[in-house]
Motif scaffolding. Structure first.
Motif, PDB file in Angstrom:
ATOM      1  N   HIS A 168       0.838  -1.203   0.000  1.00  0.00           N
ATOM      2  CA  HIS A 168       0.000   0.000   0.000  1.00  0.00           C
ATOM      3  C   HIS A 168       0.871   1.251   0.000  1.00  0.00           C
ATOM      4  N   MET A 169       1.914   1.247   0.832  1.00  0.00           N
ATOM      5  CA  MET A 169       2.825   2.393   0.887  1.00  0.00           C
ATOM      6  C   MET A 169       3.470   2.630  -0.476  1.00  0.00           C
ATOM      7  N   THR A 170       3.916   1.570  -1.112  1.00  0.00           N
ATOM      8  CA  THR A 170       4.550   1.695  -2.425  1.00  0.00           C
ATOM      9  C   THR A 170       3.598   2.322  -3.435  1.00  0.00           C
ATOM     10  N   LYS A 171       2.319   2.000  -3.309  1.00  0.00           N
ATOM     11  CA  LYS A 171       1.311   2.501  -4.250  1.00  0.00           C
ATOM     12  C   LYS A 171       1.015   3.981  -4.034  1.00  0.00           C
ATOM     13  N   ILE A 172       0.912   4.408  -2.755  1.00  0.00           N
ATOM     14  CA  ILE A 172       0.432   5.769  -2.483  1.00  0.00           C
ATOM     15  C   ILE A 172       1.539   6.785  -2.237  1.00  0.00           C
ATOM     16  N   ALA A 173       2.776   6.326  -2.026  1.00  0.00           N
ATOM     17  CA  ALA A 173       3.867   7.246  -1.677  1.00  0.00           C
ATOM     18  C   ALA A 173       4.039   8.399  -2.666  1.00  0.00           C
ATOM     19  N   PRO A 174       4.013   8.151  -3.979  1.00  0.00           N
ATOM     20  CA  PRO A 174       4.183   9.290  -4.900  1.00  0.00           C
ATOM     21  C   PRO A 174       3.096  10.341  -4.726  1.00  0.00           C
ATOM     22  N   GLU A 175       1.879   9.898  -4.432  1.00  0.00           N
ATOM     23  CA  GLU A 175       0.754  10.824  -4.308  1.00  0.00           C
ATOM     24  C   GLU A 175       0.824  11.653  -3.031  1.00  0.00           C
ATOM     25  N   ILE A 176       1.223  11.023  -1.913  1.00  0.00           N
ATOM     26  CA  ILE A 176       1.189  11.757  -0.647  1.00  0.00           C
ATOM     27  C   ILE A 176       2.482  12.516  -0.362  1.00  0.00           C
ATOM     28  N   TYR A 177       3.599  12.045  -0.895  1.00  0.00           N
ATOM     29  CA  TYR A 177       4.873  12.690  -0.580  1.00  0.00           C
ATOM     30  C   TYR A 177       5.441  13.524  -1.711  1.00  0.00           C
TER      31      TYR A 177
END
Length: 283
Positions: A168-177
């Motif tokens: 999940h982190m790998t999927k959303i990291a670009p969007e949130i960070y």
């Protein structure tokens, strides 16, 4: 969170290079504390990490410091620190940190805070004007009254799922960070490997701690020389918040890093160099 300041017996210890980590009791709160060795003739740097983040996520930054002694601890319920018995406020964390600093034998320190930890750093500097010599605020804001980030990115932060579900982190990291996590996905994997989880209770208490908290009424009273570091592409804490802090804190200046929210992770050498220049070389 108990305000008693007696430090208890170490129950675990470990060493990695120039960094020593151990669990320690401050009152009845067990904390995982890491100390990066450095020049004992200068005040150490106390670092407050972001929400849900265990100290190991700051390890690249700690290792990039040339000769600055640094102290960091996992928040209650995060990483190696035990879950708190009750909810807490930033003022309580600041008092806990001051007691830890005193028990470690330091009478003057520099303080830095990243994102959520930036609020705690502001509170610490406000409570301890003589103990806190200089202040560094990274990717942070004045609290509840701030220029908000992107709604979808903020919604993703409402749960600690990214800390226990690495896919999940790998999927959303670009969007949130944003920043390097968006431009170089290979960085995400290295960051994920350093995560050791946040308990649901610990994470929720961190969220609750900042509800309604703001530093705006007293920012003008801060007298510490202050360095504000902000990412140019930050979906969570827009750059404009750095301008607000720089305008309201009397002796502050803003520097912009061409990266996202977690530049301390993606650009540890550059971040360490800017901070040490401010702490060591500027008078």
């Amino acid at each position: 969170m108990n305000d008693r300041s007696a430090i208890g017996m170490d129950v675990a210890a470990g060493r990695s290079g120039d960094i020593e980590a151990r669990t320690t009791l401050v009152g009845d709160q067990q904390l995982m504390v890491a100390v990066k060795r450095g020049d004992e003739s200068r005040p150490p740097l106390l670092l407050f990490n972001g929400i849900g983040a265990n100290w190991e996520l700051a390890k690249p930054f700690l290792e990039a410091l040339s000769d600055t002694k640094a102290i960091i601890f996992d928040m209650p319920g995060i990483g190696g620190s035990s879950s708190p018995r009750r909810p807490y406020r930033p003022s309580g964390v600041a008092r806990l940190a001051a007691r830890l600093v005193a028990d470690l034998g330091h009478q003057e320190i520099d303080v830095a805070g990243v994102s959520w930890g930036g609020g705690i750093a502001q509170e610490f500097a406000h409570q301890n004007p003589r103990l806190c010599r200089r202040l560094v605020l990274a990717a942070t804001s004045p609290g509840a009254i701030m220029i908000p980030g992107r709604p979808r990115a903020l919604l993703r932060m409402a749960t600690p799922r990214r800390y226990w579900d690495k896919a999940h982190m790998t999927k959303i990291a670009p969007e949130i960070y944003g920043g390097s996590f968006k431009n170089d996905p290979s960085m995400i994997g290295r960051h994920v490997e350093g995560m050791f989880g946040a308990s649901s209770v610990g994470y929720v208490y961190q969220l609750l701690a900042m509800v309604g908290w703001t530093s705006l009424p007293w920012l003008r009273s801060l007298r510490q020389p202050t360095l504000i570091l902000m990412g140019r592409d930050d979906p969570l804490v827009p750059l404009a918040n750095g301008h607000v802090l720089a305008r309201l804190i009397p002796n502050a200046r803003l520097e912009v890093i061409d990266d996202g929210h977690l530049f301390i992770v993606t650009r540890p050498v550059e971040t360490a160099r800017r901070i040490e220049r401010f702490l060591v070389h500027e008078r």
